[in-house]
Design a protein around this motif. Structure first.
Motif, PDB file in Angstrom:
ATOM      1  N   GLU A  87       0.814  -1.223   0.000  1.00 17.84           N
ATOM      2  CA  GLU A  87       0.000   0.000   0.000  1.00 17.84           C
ATOM      3  C   GLU A  87       0.845   1.269   0.000  1.00 17.84           C
ATOM      4  OE1 GLU A  87      -3.253  -0.256  -0.265  1.00 17.84           O
ATOM      5  OE2 GLU A  87      -3.015  -2.444  -0.292  1.00 17.84           O
ATOM      6  N   THR A  88       2.166   1.138   0.248  1.00 11.94           N
ATOM      7  CA  THR A  88       3.001   2.336   0.422  1.00 11.94           C
ATOM      8  C   THR A  88       3.804   2.712  -0.816  1.00 11.94           C
ATOM      9  OG1 THR A  88       4.912   1.081   1.211  1.00 11.94           O
ATOM     10  CG2 THR A  88       3.264   1.727   2.851  1.00 11.94           C
ATOM     11  N   LYS A  89       3.736   1.864  -1.849  1.00 14.91           N
ATOM     12  CA  LYS A  89       4.465   2.097  -3.091  1.00 14.91           C
ATOM     13  C   LYS A  89       5.974   2.148  -2.885  1.00 14.91           C
ATOM     14  CE  LYS A  89       0.596   4.388  -5.372  1.00 14.91           C
ATOM     15  NZ  LYS A  89       0.105   5.574  -6.090  1.00 14.91           N
ATOM     16  N   VAL A  90       6.480   1.349  -1.953  1.00 14.26           N
ATOM     17  CA  VAL A  90       7.924   1.188  -1.782  1.00 14.26           C
ATOM     18  C   VAL A  90       8.483   0.490  -3.014  1.00 14.26           C
ATOM     19  CG1 VAL A  90       9.692  -0.016  -0.441  1.00 14.26           C
ATOM     20  CG2 VAL A  90       7.842   1.168   0.727  1.00 14.26           C
ATOM     21  N   LYS A  91       9.629   0.945  -3.487  1.00 13.89           N
ATOM     22  CA  LYS A  91      10.193   0.380  -4.718  1.00 13.89           C
ATOM     23  C   LYS A  91      10.918  -0.940  -4.463  1.00 13.89           C
ATOM     24  CE  LYS A  91      10.872   4.812  -7.102  1.00 13.89           C
ATOM     25  NZ  LYS A  91      10.267   5.682  -6.080  1.00 13.89           N
ATOM     26  N   ALA A 131       3.322 -12.824  -2.910  1.00 18.03           N
ATOM     27  CA  ALA A 131       2.974 -11.535  -2.299  1.00 18.03           C
ATOM     28  C   ALA A 131       3.779 -10.405  -2.930  1.00 18.03           C
ATOM     29  CB  ALA A 131       3.223 -11.589  -0.793  1.00 18.03           C
ATOM     30  N   VAL A 132       5.049 -10.669  -3.235  1.00 18.25           N
ATOM     31  CA  VAL A 132       5.892  -9.660  -3.883  1.00 18.25           C
ATOM     32  C   VAL A 132       5.345  -9.330  -5.267  1.00 18.25           C
ATOM     33  CG1 VAL A 132       8.184  -9.246  -4.857  1.00 18.25           C
ATOM     34  CG2 VAL A 132       7.968 -10.237  -2.573  1.00 18.25           C
ATOM     35  N   ARG A 133       4.938 -10.347  -6.017  1.00 19.15           N
ATOM     36  CA  ARG A 133       4.391 -10.098  -7.356  1.00 19.15           C
ATOM     37  C   ARG A 133       3.129  -9.240  -7.277  1.00 19.15           C
ATOM     38  NH1 ARG A 133       6.114 -15.563  -8.214  1.00 19.15           N
ATOM     39  NH2 ARG A 133       4.052 -16.387  -7.712  1.00 19.15           N
ATOM     40  N   ARG A 134       2.300  -9.514  -6.284  1.00 16.37           N
ATOM     41  CA  ARG A 134       1.069  -8.718  -6.133  1.00 16.37           C
ATOM     42  C   ARG A 134       1.375  -7.285  -5.717  1.00 16.37           C
ATOM     43  NH1 ARG A 134      -0.584 -13.523  -3.456  1.00 16.37           N
ATOM     44  NH2 ARG A 134      -0.239 -12.496  -1.432  1.00 16.37           N
ATOM     45  N   SER A 135       2.452  -7.110  -4.955  1.00 17.69           N
ATOM     46  CA  SER A 135       2.740  -5.793  -4.376  1.00 17.69           C
ATOM     47  C   SER A 135       3.297  -4.800  -5.382  1.00 17.69           C
ATOM     48  CB  SER A 135       3.746  -5.939  -3.230  1.00 17.69           C
ATOM     49  OG  SER A 135       5.042  -6.244  -3.737  1.00 17.69           O
ATOM     50  N   GLY A 136       4.018  -5.303  -6.396  1.00 11.91           N
ATOM     51  CA  GLY A 136       4.648  -4.409  -7.355  1.00 11.91           C
ATOM     52  C   GLY A 136       6.031  -3.964  -6.963  1.00 11.91           C
ATOM     53  N   LEU A 137       6.465  -4.249  -5.717  1.00 13.49           N
ATOM     54  CA  LEU A 137       7.829  -3.899  -5.332  1.00 13.49           C
ATOM     55  C   LEU A 137       8.780  -5.011  -5.758  1.00 13.49           C
ATOM     56  CD1 LEU A 137       8.704  -5.768  -2.678  1.00 13.49           C
ATOM     57  CD2 LEU A 137       7.371  -4.097  -1.428  1.00 13.49           C
ATOM     58  N   ARG A 138      10.088  -4.788  -5.650  1.00 13.65           N
ATOM     59  CA  ARG A 138      11.095  -5.801  -5.940  1.00 13.65           C
ATOM     60  C   ARG A 138      11.800  -6.165  -4.638  1.00 13.65           C
ATOM     61  NH1 ARG A 138      12.219  -6.556 -11.195  1.00 13.65           N
ATOM     62  NH2 ARG A 138      12.509  -8.668 -10.363  1.00 13.65           N
TER      63      ARG A 138
END
Length: 740
Positions: A137-141, A167-174
Motif C-alpha cells: 500500500e506504500t508504493k515502496v520500490k 505476495a511480492v508479485r502482487r505488491s509491485g515492489l522488488r
C-alpha cells in the motif's frame, strides 16, 4: 521442469516490464524489450532490466524492526544501515511499534504510518510476509529480507518462499532475499579510479576475496548478495550491471540459478555490451550440487549443460575464488588487445621455459619474435641467451638502463599483445628496478603488461608499492592464475568482436514442419523407429528408403522396391536397443533371406513379448562416419542439443558436445570442433572427408525441432547418423523419440 513453467515465466516477464516502470532498451542495439516478444516455443527473447539505481542509491530507507538496544542483532544491522545511508545521501526512517526514537532519529510505529515515499525498506523481522503485504500500500520500490528458513530448508520452506514470492508479485515492489545479508551496504572505497568490478554472490562470505581487491587498488562499484532469489535474481543484477558505465567486469559466485533462460538473456546483454562476466558456478560434483541446494534452495543444473551454456554466451567460468578475483580484476582494467601474441620475459632461462610450457599447454600463442627484433634485443642481451620467445635477459641488464630498452623493444613488436614477466622471488635492488621499468613501460603503451610476483612474503616494496600502485600492470601471485586470466582476456575480446546474439536468430514463427510433426506425436509415449523417422522426415532430415511391413510376402516386395541389399529391423514403441536382442539383420541380398529374416525377427519379438508395429525393410546405406545427434530436456535451460561420435562409440567414449538453443551455424560448427574425434570427419587412414556441411544442417534442423516441439518432445536420439563422404549428405539410420 522448465517446459512445465513457460507460462509462469512469461507472466513473470510481463510483470517485470510493469515493475520496471518503463520499457527497457538495449543501449547497443536499440532492442526494445517488450513483453510478448517470444520465440517459437513461447519463451521470452528479452529480459527487462530493473531500474536498480534506487536500490543502490536510495533517497530514503525505512528500517522495519530498527533497534538501538545493546546486545540485540538488529542494533548492529541498524547501525551499519545508518552509516551506509549517510554515505549514499539517504534519509533513514526507523520503524518500530514501541520505540519513539532509534539512535536519536524519530521512529514511526508501523509501515502504515510512513507518510513520505520510501525507496528501500529493510526488513529486520523473522517473517517478512505480513510486512510485504503492508508495503504493497506504500508504493515502496525495493525491499530486503534477511530472514532465513525458506527454500534452503526443504519443502515446507520452499512453500513459504513461494507464498512470499506471490505476495511480492502482487505488491509491485522488488525484493532482495530472503536469506541474504548486508553485503550490498558495505563501505566501498571512493578513492580508486578506473573501471570497476561489480560483484554478485549467493553466499556473502564467498564474495570476500573479490571485495578485498580494493586493498590491491582495484575499484569495486557494487555488491549484490542475492540469497534465495524469491524475486530479484542473479540475472537481474547481471543485466543492470552490464549497462553501468563504470563497470568494467562482473564477478559472480553462483550456487544455483533461479531460471536458466533469464540467466542466458542477461549474459547475452553483457556480451552485446562487451562487458566480461566471470563466474564461479558451484555444482561440478554431486556433493557440491547437494550442498549448494541446501544453502540457497536453487537448482544447480546438469554441470556439462551449465558449462556449455556459459561458453555459448561468453561467460568465463573459473573454479576458485582466487581465480575469480584475478581474472575479473584483469578484465575490468585491461584495454582491448592489439594482438594475440604473448611474450614471456624473464631473468632466468628456467623460469621462462617453465612458464612458456604452461602457457602453451593452456592454449596461449607464444610467437617467435622476428629475426630483426631478436637482433635488436641482442644489443642489450648476450648473444648466447635465447630471445626468440621466451626472452631470457640473463639477469644483469635489468639493473641498469638496458632493462627498459628491452621491455620497450618487445612491446613495440606488432605480433605482441601481452608481455608477461614472472619474477619468482625478490632480488633487490635489481627486482626493484625491474618492477619500476615494467610499470613505466605499461604506462607508455596500450598493450597488456603482467607480472607474476612469486615471493611467498608479499611485503616487499616492489610488490606492495610499485606493482600494486600501478593501475596499468596486472599483478599475480601464481603462474596458473596469470595464464588463466590472460587466456580469458584474449578469449573474451575475440568472442565479443564477432558476437552475434543467438536470440536475434531465434525463430519467431513456426515452420511448416510443425503441424506435420505434431500429428505424429503420442503424449507420454515412446515412438517406434518408424514413427521417429517420420518425425525426422517432417523436418527435412534424410532417412533411408524404407517400408514398414507386416508379412513375409510384403517384406519381399518391399525389398524389391527399396533395392538390394537391405536391412531389416523390428519396429515397436518398446524397442530402444534392438541389436542386443537380435532384432536387426543386415546385408540381405535375396528374397529367401528376406523371408527367413522376417520369420526370425517376429519369432524373437513373440518370445520376448514385444509388441511390434511391423518390420522395417530399409535401404542399405554406404559407409561413412557414424555420429549421434540428439535432444534432451534440462531442468534449468529447457531443450538442449547434443552432437558426438555415434554408434557404440557414444557409450564407450562419450565424446559429445552440447548447446542450448537457439544457436546458428557458427555455433553448430564449434560443437564439432570440441569433439576429441573431430579428425574422423576430415578422413583418416585413407577414408574420404565426410560431408560436414550436411552434418551441420542436421544439427540445425534438430535444434529447430527442439525449439518448436519444446513441451511435447522429451527426448530425441538419432544414432547412428551416417555422415557420408563430402557432397553425399547424411542419413539417419536409426532414431528414438520420447514424447512428454
Amino acid at each position: 521442469m522448465l517446459g512445465s513453467t513457460h507460462g509462469t515465466f512469461t507472466t513473470d516477464l510481463r510483470a517485470r516490464v510493469v515493475a520496471c516502470g518503463e520499457t527497457p532498451r538495449d543501449a547497443v542495439h536499440g532492442v526494445t524489450a517488450v513483453a510478448g516478444d517470444l520465440d517459437v516455443s513461447g519463451r521470452p527473447l528479452h529480459l527487462p532490466v530493473p531500474d536498480l539505481d534506487r536500490f543502490f542509491r536510495p533517497e530514503s530507507v525505512a528500517v522495519i524492526g530498527a533497534s538501538d538496544a545493546e546486545g540485540r542483532p538488529n542494533t548492529g544491522i541498524t547501525r551499519q544501515l545508518l552509516a551506509w545511508a549517510g554515505r549514499v545521501g539517504a534519509r533513514l526512517v526507523p520503524v518500530h511499534p514501541t520505540r519513539t526514537s532509534v539512535f536519536g532519529i524519530d521512529c514511526v510505529p508501523g509501515v502504515g504510518a510512513l507518510t513520505e515515499p520510501v525507496d528501500l525498506a529493510v526488513l529486520l523481522v523473522a517473517d517478512p510476509l505480513p510486512v510485504i503485504e503492508e508495503l504493497a500500500e506504500t508504493k515502496v520500490k525495493f525491499a530486503v529480507a534477511f530472514a532465513s528458513g525458506f527454500a534452503e530448508t526443504g519443502e515446507a520452506g520452499a512453500a513459504a518462499q513461494e507464498r512470499l514470492a506471490a505476495a511480492v508479485r502482487r505488491s509491485g515492489l522488488r525484493l532482495l532475499g530472503p536469506n541474504t545479508n548486508l553485503n550490498a551496504f558495505e563501505r566501498f572505497r571512493d578513492d580508486l579510479e578506473g573501471p570497476a568490478v561489480a560483484l554478485i554472490t549467493q553466499s556473502g562470505h564467498q564474495g570476500r576475496p573479490v571485495f578485498t581487491l580494493q586493498e590491491l587498488g582495484v575499484r569495486l562499484s557494487h555488491w549484490a548478495p542475492t540469497g534465495n532469489e524469491a524475486d530479484l535474481e542473479t540475472a537481474d543484477f547481471l543485466s543492470y550491471f552490464a549497462g553501468r558505465p563504470e563497470v568494467g567486469a562482473i564477478a559472480c559466485y553462483v550456487e544455483g540459478l533461479k531460471d536458466g533462460r533469464s540467466f542466458l538473456l542477461a549474459a547475452d546483454r553483457a556480451a552485446r555490451q562487451g562487458v566480461p562476466v566471470v563466474a564461479v558456478k558451484v555444482g561440478r560434483t554431486e556433493t557440491g550440487a547437494r550442498t549448494a541446494a541446501s544453502h540457497t534452495g536453487k537448482l544447480t543444473g546438469a554441470d556439462r549443460v551449465v558449462d556449455a551454456a556459459m561458453r555459448q554466451y561468453g561467460v568465463i567460468r573459473v573454479d576458485g575464488l582466487d581465480q575469480l578475483q584475478d581474472t575479473s580484476a584483469l578484465l575490468a582494467r585491461a584495454r582491448r588487445p592489439q594482438a594475440d601474441g604473448v611474450v614471456v620475459y624473464s631473468i632466468s632461462g628456467g623460469t621462462g621455459a617453465h612458464f612458456a610450457d604452461l602457457a602453451t599447454a593452456a592454449g596461449l600463442s607464444l610467437p617467435e619474435l622476428p629475426q630483426a627484433r631478436q637482433d635488436e634485443l641482442h644489443q642489450w642481451i648476450p648473444e648466447y641467451l635465447n630471445v626468440a620467445n621466451p626472452v631470457d635477459n640473463g639477469g644483469h641488464p635489468v639493473g641498469d638502463w638496458r632493462g627498459r630498452k628491452i621491455i620497450d623493444a618487445i612491446l613495440a613488436d606488432p605480433s605482441v599483445g601481452v608481455l608477461i614477466c614472472p619474477i619468482t622471488g625478490p632480488f633487490p635492488p635489481m627486482s626493484d628496478k625491474l618492477a619500476q621499468d615494467l610499470v613505466d613501460a605499461a604506462e607508455a603503451t596500450d598493450k597488456l603488461v603482467c607480472v607474476v610476483w612469486g615471493s611467498p612474503v608479499g611485503t616487499e616494496d616492489a610488490y606492495r608499492t610499485t606493482l600494486l600502485g600501478s593501475s596499468r600492470v596486472a599483478t599475480f601471485r601464481t603462474f596458473s592464475n596469470c595464464i588463466g586470466a590472460v587466456k580469458a582476456y584474449l578469449d573474451h575480446h575475440r568472442f565479443t568482436a564477432g558476437y552475434r546474439s543467438p536470440f536475434d536468430e531465434a525463430p519467431r514463427t513456426p515452420s511448416p514442419s510443425l503441424r506435420k510433426a505434431q500429428a505424429l506425436l503420442r503424449p507420454g509415449r515412446r515412438l517406434s523407429e518408424h514413427a521417429a523417422k517420420q518425425l525426422l522426415r517432417a523436418y527435412g532430415i534424410r532417412v533411408p528408403r524404407e517400408q514398414l511391413v507386416t508379412s513375409a510376402a510384403a517384406a519381399v516386395r518391399a525389398a524389391g522396391l527399396v533395392g538390394y541389399p537391405v536391412v531389416m529391423k523390428a519396429s515397436g514403441a518398446q524397442l530402444a536397443h534392438k541389436t542386443e536382442l537380435g532384432l536387426v539383420k543386415v546385408g540381405l541380398t535375396s528374397a529367401s533371406q528376406v523371408r527367413d529374416a522376417y520369420r526370425e525377427l517376429t519369432d524373437i519379438a513373440r518370445f520376448e513379448e514385444i509388441d511390434l508395429d511391423g518390420i522395417l525393410v530399409c535401404q542399405m546405406v554406404g559407409r561413412g562416419v557414424e555420429m549421434v545427434v540428439g535432444v534432451t530436456h534440462d531442468e534449468l535451460f529447457g531443450p538442449t542439443v547434443t552432437v558426438g561420435l555415434g554408434g557404440v562409440l557414444v557409450e564407450v567414449l562419450n565424446d559429445t558436445a552440447v548447446r542450448v538453443p537457439p544457436f546458428g551455424e557458427r555455433e553448430a560448427r564449434s560443437m564439432l570442433e570440441e569433439l576429441r574425434g573431430r579428425a574422423l570427419l576430415d578422413g583418416v587412414r585413407g577414408a574420404p572427408p565426410a560431408d560436414v556441411d550436411a552434418l551441420v544442417e542436421v544439427v540445425l534442423r534438430v535444434q529447430r525441432m527442439a525449439l518448436e516441439l519444446d513441451g511435447d518432445l522429451a527426448e530425441l536420439d538419432i544414432n547412428p547418423l551416417m555422415v557420408l563422404p563430402r557432397g553425399q549428405g547424411a542419413v539417419a539410420l536409426d532414431a528414438l523419440a520420447v514424447c512428454r
